[in-house]
Design a protein around this motif. Structure first.
Motif, PDB file in Angstrom:
ATOM      1  N   THR A 196       3.374   0.556   2.959  1.00 29.98           N
ATOM      2  CA  THR A 196       2.851  -0.484   4.207  1.00 29.98           C
ATOM      3  C   THR A 196       2.912  -1.833   3.334  1.00 29.98           C
ATOM      4  N   ARG A 211       5.116  -0.082   8.192  1.00 26.71           N
ATOM      5  CA  ARG A 211       4.997   0.879   7.374  1.00 26.71           C
ATOM      6  C   ARG A 211       6.481   1.360   7.571  1.00 26.71           C
ATOM      7  N   GLU A 225       0.803  -1.319   0.022  1.00 27.93           N
ATOM      8  CA  GLU A 225      -0.051  -0.093   0.017  1.00 27.93           C
ATOM      9  C   GLU A 225       0.961   1.282  -0.080  1.00 27.93           C
ATOM     10  N   GLN A 257      -1.503  14.537   0.471  1.00 30.30           N
ATOM     11  CA  GLN A 257      -2.747  14.715   0.060  1.00 30.30           C
ATOM     12  C   GLN A 257      -2.997  15.899  -1.008  1.00 30.30           C
ATOM     13  N   SER A 293       1.553   5.369   0.366  1.00 32.76           N
ATOM     14  CA  SER A 293       0.681   6.425   1.034  1.00 32.76           C
ATOM     15  C   SER A 293       1.289   7.693   0.364  1.00 32.76           C
TER      16      SER A 293
END
Length: 244
Positions: A124, A129, A109, A114, A111
């Motif tokens: 992750t 992580r 995963e 934003q 990240s």
């Protein structure tokens, strides 16, 4: 394995620079300490990535993060040049996107920031992580090299041209040489132990030999130390790996 080989090559080149500076008539402590710090960082990166005490999932996420950081770092280097992106940069962008897509397809995963989704901040896997936008080497130094963490701090001061380090230098040439070489040999033992354990290589005799050489440096006077420096500094992990 690709990352290990490249890290060892880089560290070996830095070691050549340290030896070249020590062979001068006047010792250049500042740049030699900076290069020692670069070797220290290479050891920390490998030790935290190939730590056999970690679970397989922890090592996997650290290995994946190292690969991603390598590609993203290269892209940052390209972006620092003026002008439109060239063929090499465009090709690297494509390969990086493909690699990240591959990792996501395998279950990793990603990240993202934003405000700028194109910027990765972490990866992750199986609940573990790794940050991609933070440098964890200082923490790794405290974990893996607690007895010579001072070498990391002083080396960082030399790398970043901190004035306090320049004003704090004193002592004989013999002491300066020992201060440079002993931490490198200690790092050598750590790296041999880490990679030897992970790859199943017997390095115990090499580690004992390095320990004896460290004692010899402490007992030698300045002339003897400088005379045998080339032999002593070469007692390192990549030589062991190459002669297996």
């Amino acid at each position: 394995m690709h990352n290990v080989v490249h890290a060892l090559i880089i560290m070996d080149e830095y070691l050549e620079g340290v030896l070249a500076l020590l062979e001068r008539d006047t010792l250049r402590t500042y740049p030699a300490t900076s290069m020692s710090r670069s070797i220290h960082e290479g050891v920390l990166v490998l030790c935290r990535t190939f730590d056999s005490d970690l679970s397989t999932d922890q090592r996997l996420v650290r290995m994946a993060a190292l690969d991603v950081k390598t590609r993203v770092g290269a892209l940052d280097g390209f972006r620092s040049f003026a002008g439109p992106p060239g063929e090499d940069e465009l090709r690297l962008r494509e390969h990086t996107d493909q690699f990240i897509t591959y990792l996501e397809g395998a279950g990793f995963e990603m990240s993202r920031k934003q405000s700028r989704p194109e910027l990765l901040t972490g990866i992750t896997w199986a609940g573990f992580r790794e940050d991609l936008d933070k440098d964890g080497t200082t923490g790794a130094s405290r974990t893996y090299t607690p007895d010579i963490h001072f070498n990391w701090v002083i080396g960082s001061a030399a790398t970043h041209s901190k004035k306090w380090f320049m004003h704090g230098q004193e002592g004989s040439t013999d002491e300066s040489v020992k201060a440079l070489i002993l931490p490198l040999l200690d790092l050598s033992r750590l790296l041999m132990r880490c990679l030897g354990t992970y790859f199943g290589i017997d390095v115990e005799q090499a580690i004992k030999t390095t320990g004896l050489r460290m004692r010899a440096i402490l007992l030698h006077d300045a002339e003897q130390t400088l005379t045998s420096l080339g032999v002593l500094a070469r007692a390192n992990a990549w030589d062991v790996l190459n002669t297996r």
